[in-house]
Write a protein that holds these residues in place. Structure first.
Motif, PDB file in Angstrom:
ATOM      1  N   LYS A  56      15.601 -50.149   5.665  1.00 38.51           N
ATOM      2  CA  LYS A  56      15.975 -48.926   6.383  1.00 38.51           C
ATOM      3  C   LYS A  56      14.796 -47.954   6.501  1.00 38.51           C
ATOM      4  N   SER A  57      14.148 -47.680   5.360  1.00 40.92           N
ATOM      5  CA  SER A  57      13.014 -46.745   5.387  1.00 40.92           C
ATOM      6  C   SER A  57      11.864 -47.326   6.203  1.00 40.92           C
ATOM      7  N   THR A  58      11.654 -48.610   6.056  1.00 43.62           N
ATOM      8  CA  THR A  58      10.580 -49.259   6.818  1.00 43.62           C
ATOM      9  C   THR A  58      10.825 -49.082   8.312  1.00 43.62           C
ATOM     10  N   PHE A 186      16.124 -38.763   9.271  1.00 46.38           N
ATOM     11  CA  PHE A 186      16.487 -38.348   7.914  1.00 46.38           C
ATOM     12  C   PHE A 186      16.566 -39.588   7.044  1.00 46.38           C
ATOM     13  N   ASP A 187      15.771 -39.623   5.969  1.00 44.23           N
ATOM     14  CA  ASP A 187      15.833 -40.774   5.066  1.00 44.23           C
ATOM     15  C   ASP A 187      16.483 -40.355   3.747  1.00 44.23           C
ATOM     16  N   GLU A 188      17.756 -40.612   3.629  1.00 47.76           N
ATOM     17  CA  GLU A 188      18.532 -40.251   2.438  1.00 47.76           C
ATOM     18  C   GLU A 188      18.248 -38.819   1.994  1.00 47.76           C
ATOM     19  N   PRO A 189      18.524 -37.863   2.900  1.00 47.64           N
ATOM     20  CA  PRO A 189      18.134 -36.475   2.617  1.00 47.64           C
ATOM     21  C   PRO A 189      18.900 -35.829   1.473  1.00 47.64           C
TER      22      PRO A 189
HETATM   23 MG    MG Z   1      14.720 -46.304   1.736  1.00 50.90          MG
END
Ligand code: MG
Ligand code: ATP
Length: 266
Positions: A56-58, A186-189
């Motif tokens: 996901k982050s990638t 937004f990455d797991e804000p």
């Molecule tokens: Mg991640």
């Protein structure tokens, strides 16, 4: 609270805000993204869920070209990310051109990464002054308005160490908005926040969605995805397993992998 409408850069074309076509990403021998296809429409709140390590982050980092994709095509607002196409040949953009593309994309991470030696107001003013060469007066006026917008107008002079985690994250959102992005990632804000502080950050994100911001949100907050999301994608092991309207995917998942994941998080 005032609307953010004038701080959102409208999309320049009728194209999807984000379009991924067969996007692959490898780090050395590890194949992380294995052919991602998806479209995010303007004004859409697009939620991305999946187990740890699924990529996901990638994928978010590929969208603003913090990572270079290994194969496929990735477009933001109709423009290839990081490349220019002539005929069927691709040419890499210069660092300056990549930076210009990245300026239109706001990113908010799990950790707020505010500058500790600057007040909330100065944190929000910094990028427009440094990157866009805006005058301090213009940057200050917008920064104050954005802090008002995230409910922190009275905390403008506070340093990050004098703010709660939820307040710091709201400053981080205001800081991203100060660049007047057309897309927010937004990455797991909220995952680094104490549970009682999660709501105030989700409220700001909900307001932002109502103002028409296009947002991609990696989250474990299934309630937010269900209420605010327009689309939801479940990713596992570098592929999109299932996608659809959040209510459908969350209440009636079709794939065993989705069912098994949801049974652990819901
Ligand atoms: Mg991640
Ligand atoms: N720079 C890198 N070099 C090598 N491997 C990497 C790099 N960045 C990520 N990876 C690997 O890619 C895989 C996917 O990582 P990613 O951070 O995208 O997952 P994620 O879905 O965001 O997980 P989480 O929910 O834990 O944040 C992981 O196995 C990770 O170790």
């Amino acid at each position: 609270m005032s609307s953010l409408a004038k701080d959102i850069t409208p999309p320049s074309s009728g194209a999807p805000m984000v379009k991924a076509e067969g996007v692959h990403k490898s780090f050395g021998l590890s194949h992380i993204l294995k052919g991602i296809d998806l479209e995010v429409l303007p004004r859409e709140v697009f939620c991305l869920i999946g187990p740890s390590g699924s990529g996901k982050s990638t994928f978010l980092r590929c969208i603003n070209h913090l990572e270079k994709i290994s194969a496929g095509r990735l477009y933001v607002d109709g423009h290839l990310v990081g490349y220019r196409q002539h005929g069927d040949k691709l040419y890499e953009l210069k660092e300056k051109e990549v930076a210009a593309q990245r300026r239109d994309i706001g990113m908010v991470f799990q950790r707020f990464n505010l500058f500790p030696h600057m007040t909330a107001l100065e944190n929000v003013m910094e990028a427009p002054i440094q990157v866009k060469r805006e005058s301090r007066a213009t940057a200050r006026e917008r920064a104050q308005r954005l802090l008002d917008r995230v409910g922190l107008g009275d905390r403008a002079g506070h340093y990050p160490s004098q703010l709660s985690g939820g307040q710091q994250q709201r400053v981080a959102i205001a800081r991203a908005l100060a660049m007047q992005p057309k897309l927010m990632l937004f990455d797991e804000p909220t995952s680094a926040l104490d549970p009682e502080l999660v709501g105030e950050v989700l409220d700001v994100m909900r307001d932002l969605a109502e103002d028409g911001m296009t947002m991609i949100v990696v989250t474990h907050e299934m309630g937010f995805a269900r209420e605010v999301g327009d689309s939801l994608v479940f990713m596992d092991d570098g592929v999109v397993v299932e996608s659809g309207h959040p209510r459908d995917v969350l209440t009636n998942p079709q794939h065993d992998r989705t069912k098994s994941f949801l049974s652990k998080v819901l």
